[in-house]
Design a protein around this motif. Structure first.
Motif, PDB file in Angstrom:
ATOM      1  N   LYS A 138     -65.500 -35.988 -42.811  1.00 49.06           N
ATOM      2  CA  LYS A 138     -65.428 -35.690 -41.383  1.00 49.06           C
ATOM      3  C   LYS A 138     -65.789 -36.908 -40.542  1.00 49.06           C
ATOM      4  CE  LYS A 138     -66.971 -32.419 -37.848  1.00 49.06           C
ATOM      5  NZ  LYS A 138     -67.887 -31.319 -37.502  1.00 49.06           N
ATOM      6  N   GLU A 141     -63.202 -39.178 -38.528  1.00 44.11           N
ATOM      7  CA  GLU A 141     -62.507 -38.742 -37.316  1.00 44.11           C
ATOM      8  C   GLU A 141     -62.316 -39.897 -36.346  1.00 44.11           C
ATOM      9  OE1 GLU A 141     -66.190 -37.082 -34.621  1.00 44.11           O
ATOM     10  OE2 GLU A 141     -65.447 -35.818 -36.214  1.00 44.11           O
ATOM     11  N   PRO A 148     -59.660 -36.978 -41.724  1.00 45.32           N
ATOM     12  CA  PRO A 148     -60.466 -35.899 -42.315  1.00 45.32           C
ATOM     13  C   PRO A 148     -59.629 -34.675 -42.660  1.00 45.32           C
ATOM     14  CG  PRO A 148     -60.977 -36.168 -39.969  1.00 45.32           C
ATOM     15  CD  PRO A 148     -60.155 -37.348 -40.383  1.00 45.32           C
ATOM     16  N   PHE A 243     -61.330 -26.244 -37.285  1.00 46.82           N
ATOM     17  CA  PHE A 243     -61.774 -27.602 -37.616  1.00 46.82           C
ATOM     18  C   PHE A 243     -61.210 -28.603 -36.607  1.00 46.82           C
ATOM     19  CE2 PHE A 243     -61.447 -31.641 -39.887  1.00 46.82           C
ATOM     20  CZ  PHE A 243     -62.694 -31.748 -40.479  1.00 46.82           C
ATOM     21  N   ILE A 247     -63.379 -30.814 -33.702  1.00 52.49           N
ATOM     22  CA  ILE A 247     -63.345 -32.271 -33.589  1.00 52.49           C
ATOM     23  C   ILE A 247     -62.850 -32.687 -32.199  1.00 52.49           C
ATOM     24  CG2 ILE A 247     -62.185 -34.355 -34.431  1.00 52.49           C
ATOM     25  CD1 ILE A 247     -62.335 -33.288 -37.213  1.00 52.49           C
TER      26      ILE A 247
END
Length: 845
Positions: A138, A141, A148, A243, A247
């Protein structure tokens, strides 16, 4: 006046720099890496500001690639010979994938001094902080949300493999190894190879054995597992969406305020378009911040590339003239450059003056001040691909009058299409003039070239198959040297599998090259079409061709049959292909060549640009990795009913590929092109298709082996057809109707100075004026901030001098004199600081 002239000349050079980067395909990634999307806060491009220049942290305003380009006066000469290898090493470090956040303390201050590459303006530090290999992906990003998401996609595929291995492969190995009738496929007095003993072929040749018993148990288990995986796919889609939203939460980019409008009548101008759009969203025309019309500039881009090449030739004329006879003199080349620059300048000015209707493409990027209006327009005007194809057939092919279909979304006989705009750095401006019909035929041509390559591979595989058949016949006709001949058959099968694995890599290079001729509007669309073509070609090359070469069940379980071929092919593409990436010949060759050229020193004949490119890391190619991952999953699903062992091979191969790809990205590659979520969303939608291929393979193999007597495989096949053709489209449609949550308080005017780029600054036609406007805006903003900061200091000084005296019961004459003197000193200091701030502003490029 001199400064204005200097800035103007700089902008003219900048337009050439930008266009050069856009047109030069070998520098495509470098151009993209220098102008990142706003989410790339980890990679600021301005050496003046040592901050994270993004909307996300909102710590300080910051120019984007604009100021980097505007700082071109300080750039190194990229065409000089010989190169400065120390500068090339700085460029190498600046282009490495690194985690600049690790150099910040708890308060967000930088602990290590940053340096900036003069050619790409990317930052580097002494410590070179790298991303940890074992940390959660992650953190990637900052490279773009797609990275990711890609590794998350790989983890989900790993979970699918794990379920298939535990619930299908292990059970299949146990059930199929008991009959031990694999010798029936061999000649007399021959033992079945290990691959046959762990396959469904170990049940034997007799068709009745495939009607019941162990085979039906496997079919029932497979049906349950396929259903469970499909349910997990639906849940994972929602997880992936959450997800992405997590982000993107709080992340604002120019595309959030912008729509791309297509099919605009060619006789309309900006004012007409603004009025027409505002009527549909019922908003004030003041809410439309800017309209950027798209023109056909493909020929102009080529002309500017010629100017760049001529300038390189003039710059190195003396050195080149010593090695070869020059066709033109330096003065002739300079005259030609001036003439071409004048022609390009005239065309550009005509476009800016809105006097070039013949070059208008009917497309425009419209920027609103809020996020609600673009969202409303997109929801009102969006059309599915099927609807677009239907309208095209009815209106263009069947010649049905458009009046029957027209509503308020039509404008002078044209159906207006509005969609979310791509990010500014994601656009190929020179390709905006290509029409869908033209791109369709170009795509067909590229598919034709790809299938010609596959035909060559098929011919080679067919030849190898004939060679193995000849050796097999020799074994059957003679009892001498059976072991040696059988070993030769295995070697040929292994060589064939390696050839297929290498050919997949070659196919990627070919497809990526020919896809450029399709001239897609955005970098993302080009990546998508490359990945789709490559997936189709790899599946055909790796899965379909071996099945055609070994057609018929008698050829499935022989010494040179399908089972052995697929065993070696899956081994090759799961372990040899990623090993080719790990031990990349190109990477080591570039290392050696860089070392060799550095040893030459002043005798080196390469330019600084070439030295910088040689020092960079290798490219990281998401289309290739996505395509190979999905194609391996499809092939594994198709052949697992035949050989359960293949799922185990692919499971461990996925683990190996995962760490190789992660290592190459974080340790070998240069900063990659930003990757959005589109590719991850598209490929996760392929999972139901993979389940369909599993049921299809199970149906083909069991129906063939049972000679059509076992009808049970129809059940999972029917269920997967229903899932692919009905359930998945319904879920996609419901997801399409879901509205994205937008920040209603965010405005373009509020964040425009913090965007790393925008549509005017990235468009080669409008970039010059937009860059100058942006610089002036930043100068004003910095002046305001400096003034506010100094006024705050002055107020604090007043509080520190006056208020304590009042609190202590009064002010004596002596205290008042002292305080007045201190305040005068503070005022003088403020005045000096203000003057100093103005001087600093004048130094801003």
């Amino acid at each position: 006046m001199e400064e204005d002239k200097k800035t103007k000349e700089l902008s003219e050079d900048n337009s050439i720099t930008v266009l050069q980067s856009i047109n030069d395909k070998s520098r495509q990634d470098e151009f993209k890496s220098g102008t990142r999307k706003d989410s790339r806060s980890n990679y600021p491009t301005n050496p003046k500001e040592d901050q994270h220049l993004s909307v996300r942290d909102n710590s300080d305003f910051g120019p984007s690639d604009t100021l980097s380009i505007a700082s071109a006066i300080e750039e190194e000469d990229l065409e000089k010979i010989p190169p400065n290898f120390e500068d090339a090493r700085i460029h190498q470090n600046a282009q490495r994938v690194k985690n600049l956040d690790s150099n910040k303390d708890n308060k967000g201050k930088i602990q290590d001094k940053r340096y900036y590459c003069q050619c790409c303006k990317m930052p580097t530090t002494n410590t070179q902080p790298l991303y940890p290999l074992c940390q959660d992906t992650k953190i990637l990003e900052d490279l773009g949300i797609g990275y990711p998401l890609y590794f998350l996609f790989k983890k989900y595929i790993g979970c699918i493999y794990a379920v298939i291995v535990l619930c299908i492969s292990v059970v299949g190995l146990v059930l199929y190894s008991n009959p031990d009738n694999g010798e029936e496929w061999m000649g007399p007095d021959e033992n079945a190879p290990f691959i046959i003993r762990v396959s469904i072929g170990n049940i034997g040749k007799i068709a009745n054995r495939y009607e019941s018993g162990d085979v039906n148990i496997m079919i029932i288990i497979s049906t349950i597992i396929l259903t469970a995986i499909f349910i997990s796919y639906v849940l994972f889609q929602q997880f992936q969406k959450d997800f992405i939203n997590k982000i993107d939460e709080g992340l604002i980019s120019p595309a959030d305020f912008t729509v791309m409008v297509s099919n605009i009548p060619h006789d309309k101008n900006k004012a007409d378009l603004k009025t027409w759009l505002c009527k549909h969203v019922e908003t004030d025309e003041k809410e439309v911040i800017d309209i950027n019309l798209c023109y056909d500039i493909h020929s102009e881009v080529k002309e500017i590339q010629k100017i760049i090449d001529l300038k390189k030739l003039v710059q190195n004329y003396d050195l080149l003239s010593q090695k070869q006879k020059m066709k033109y003199t330096k003065n002739q080349l300079r005259k030609e450059i001036k003439q071409k620059e004048k022609n390009v300048g005239d065309i550009k000015q005509r476009i800016l003056d809105d006097n070039s209707k013949d070059q208008f493409t009917g497309k425009a990027f419209v920027v609103f001040n809020n996020q609600a209006d673009p969202e409303n327009l997109i929801n009102e005007f969006k059309r599915s691909l099927i609807r677009r194809i239907y309208n095209h057939i009815v209106l263009k092919w069947l010649k049905v009058k458009s009046e029957r279909f027209q509503d308020d979304r039509w404008w002078d006989g044209k159906r207006i299409d509005i969609e979310r705009a791509a990010e500014p750095t994601n656009i190929y401006w020179e390709n905006m003039a290509v029409k869908p019909n033209e791109r369709f035929w170009r795509s067909l041509a590229t598919y034709g070239v790809a299938f010609i390559c596959l035909a060559i591979v098929f011919a080679i595989n067919l030849g190898l198959s004939f060679a193995r058949d000849a050796l097999d016949d020799e074994v059957n006709s003679s009892n001498n040297n059976e072991t040696r001949i059988y070993a030769m058959i295995i070697v040929i099968s292994f060589i064939s599998s390696i050839f297929i694995a290498i050919n997949n890599t070659i196919l990627f290079k070919v497809i990526r090259y020919i896809s450029q001729f399709e001239r897609h509007e955005t970098y993302t669309k080009m990546n998508l079409t490359v990945s789709v073509k490559l997936t189709v070609c790899v599946v055909i090359n790796t899965g379909v061709i071996p099945l055609i070469v070994n057609l018929g069940k008698k050829r499935w379980f022989g010494r040179s049959g399908l089972a052995i071929d697929m065993f070696f092919i899956l081994l090759a593409i799961n372990f040899i292909t990623p090993s080719l990436s790990l031990f990349n010949v190109v990477h080591f060759w570039r290392k050696f060549r860089y070392w060799y050229e550095e040893r030459k020193g002043e005798k080196s004949s390469m330019t600084q640009r070439e030295a910088n490119q040689l020092a960079e890391g290798v490219d990281w190619n998401p289309p290739y990795y996505y395509a190979t991952s999905v194609s391996i999953l499809i092939i594994t699903c198709f052949y697992t009913p035949l050989i359960p062992l293949l799922a185990i091979i692919s499971f461990f191969g996925l683990i190996y590929k995962y760490w190789v790809e992660k290592y190459v990205l974080l340790r070998r590659c240069k900063i990659p092109q930003e990757l959005g979520e589109q590719m991850a969303i598209m490929f996760i939608g392929v999972i139901p298709l993979c389940l369909f291929f599993y049921s299809l393979g199970q149906f083909i193999f069991i129906q063939t082996l049972s000679e059509g007597k076992n009808q049970l495989p129809w059940i999972p096949l029917g269920m997967m057809i229903l899932a692919v053709l009905v359930v998945s489209p319904v879920l996609a449609y419901l997801d399409l109707q879901t509205k994205v949550k937008r920040d209603e308080k965010a405005t373009f005017e509020k964040y425009k100075n913090e965007f790393l780029t925008d549509y005017n600054r990235s468009n080669p036609i409008t970039s010059d004026d937009a860059i100058q406007d942006h610089i002036q805006s930043l100068q004003k903003l910095r002046t305001v901030r400096n003034t506010n900061h100094l006024l705050t200091r002055f107020k604090e000084s007043i509080r520190a001098k006056i208020f304590p005296a009042l609190a202590n019961g009064g002010i004596t004459m002596t205290n008042m004199i002292n305080n007045t003197r201190d305040l005068n000193n503070s005022a003088e200091e403020l005045s000096r600081d203000m003057d100093l701030g103005d001087e600093e502003e004048e130094k801003i490029p």
